[in-house]
Design a protein around this motif. Structure first.
Motif, mmCIF file in Angstrom:
data_model
loop_
_atom_site.group_PDB
_atom_site.id
_atom_site.type_symbol
_atom_site.label_atom_id
_atom_site.label_comp_id
_atom_site.label_asym_id
_atom_site.label_seq_id
_atom_site.Cartn_x
_atom_site.Cartn_y
_atom_site.Cartn_z
ATOM 1 N N GLN A 291 0.847 -1.181 0.000
ATOM 2 C CA GLN A 291 0.000 0.000 0.000
ATOM 3 C C GLN A 291 0.887 1.236 0.000
ATOM 4 N N GLU A 292 0.617 2.158 -0.870
ATOM 5 C CA GLU A 292 1.391 3.387 -0.968
ATOM 6 C C GLU A 292 0.741 4.537 -0.211
ATOM 7 N N PHE B 76 -2.342 7.272 7.537
ATOM 8 C CA PHE B 76 -2.821 6.138 8.310
ATOM 9 C C PHE B 76 -3.696 6.658 9.439
ATOM 10 N N PHE C 60 4.548 5.347 13.622
ATOM 11 C CA PHE C 60 4.311 5.285 12.180
ATOM 12 C C PHE C 60 4.900 6.502 11.472
ATOM 13 N N MET D 88 7.976 5.266 9.341
ATOM 14 C CA MET D 88 7.495 5.123 7.968
ATOM 15 C C MET D 88 7.442 6.455 7.245
ATOM 16 N N PHE E 113 5.578 -4.382 11.735
ATOM 17 C CA PHE E 113 4.829 -3.748 10.647
ATOM 18 C C PHE E 113 5.458 -2.410 10.276
ATOM 19 N N ALA E 114 5.798 -1.616 11.275
ATOM 20 C CA ALA E 114 6.412 -0.312 11.017
ATOM 21 C C ALA E 114 7.768 -0.462 10.342
ATOM 22 N N TYR F 53 9.011 -3.108 8.553
ATOM 23 C CA TYR F 53 8.878 -3.624 7.184
ATOM 24 C C TYR F 53 8.257 -2.585 6.259
ATOM 25 N N SER F 54 7.282 -1.835 6.750
ATOM 26 C CA SER F 54 6.676 -0.794 5.927
ATOM 27 C C SER F 54 7.695 0.272 5.556
ATOM 28 N N TYR G 193 9.904 -1.158 2.818
ATOM 29 C CA TYR G 193 9.249 -1.160 1.507
ATOM 30 C C TYR G 193 9.064 0.237 0.942
ATOM 31 N N ARG G 194 9.181 1.235 1.773
ATOM 32 C CA ARG G 194 9.117 2.623 1.323
ATOM 33 C C ARG G 194 10.500 3.165 0.980
#
Length: 144
Positions: free
Chosen positions: A1-2, A6, A26, A30, A111-112, A114-115, A118-119
């Motif tokens: 998800q881009e 959030f 977050f 992120m 989650f934070a 890995y997100s 990926y960003r």
């Protein structure tokens, strides 16, 4: 998800950890816009934004009396086009409801991380502003 926004919703025993991740972790890790609200408050106004905005909503679902409200709000959000990410304490075993923050801490942190990865954010130990003298001035001033 881009998504660059959030909404984190939590209630009951998960309230404080929802606040922590929505308003600090977050955004810090992120580097997205994020907001936090108590789950039942979503239907008192914020739900109206679903008419024109389809946010990414992160729900922290406890096993206490707040669970039913979380389920109802998730259904409203999904039926109006919001994307839902659900962190449910029941996925981690049968524990007293007060353990919710301890059960959710590790999956939320991963989650934070890995997100962020990926960003394209690989420097989580380095900060853009924190600790570099950009947020404060003076002799021997350190963050914060």
């Amino acid at each position: 998800q881009e998504s660059d926004l959030f909404y984190v919703l939590a209630s009951g025993a998960a309230y404080a950890i929802g606040y922590k991740f929505g308003l600090t972790v977050f955004m810090e890790n992120m580097r997205v816009n994020a907001s936090f609200m108590e789950t039942s408050e979503f239907r008192h106004g914020p739900a109206e934004m679903l008419d024109g905005h389809k946010p990414l909503m992160v729900f922290l679902v406890g096993s206490d009396e707040s669970r039913d409200m979380s389920e109802r709000v998730m259904k409203i959000a999904e039926s109006n086009g919001a994307e839902i990410i659900r962190f449910d304490v029941k996925d981690y075993g049968d524990f007293d409801p007060l353990f919710a923050p301890f059960l959710l801490m590790i999956p939320l942190q991963w989650f934070a991380v890995y997100s962020a990865y990926y960003r394209g954010i690989f420097d989580l130990d380095e900060r853009v502003l924190m600790g570099r003298g950009k947020m404060s001035t003076g002799n021997q001033i350190t963050w914060p």
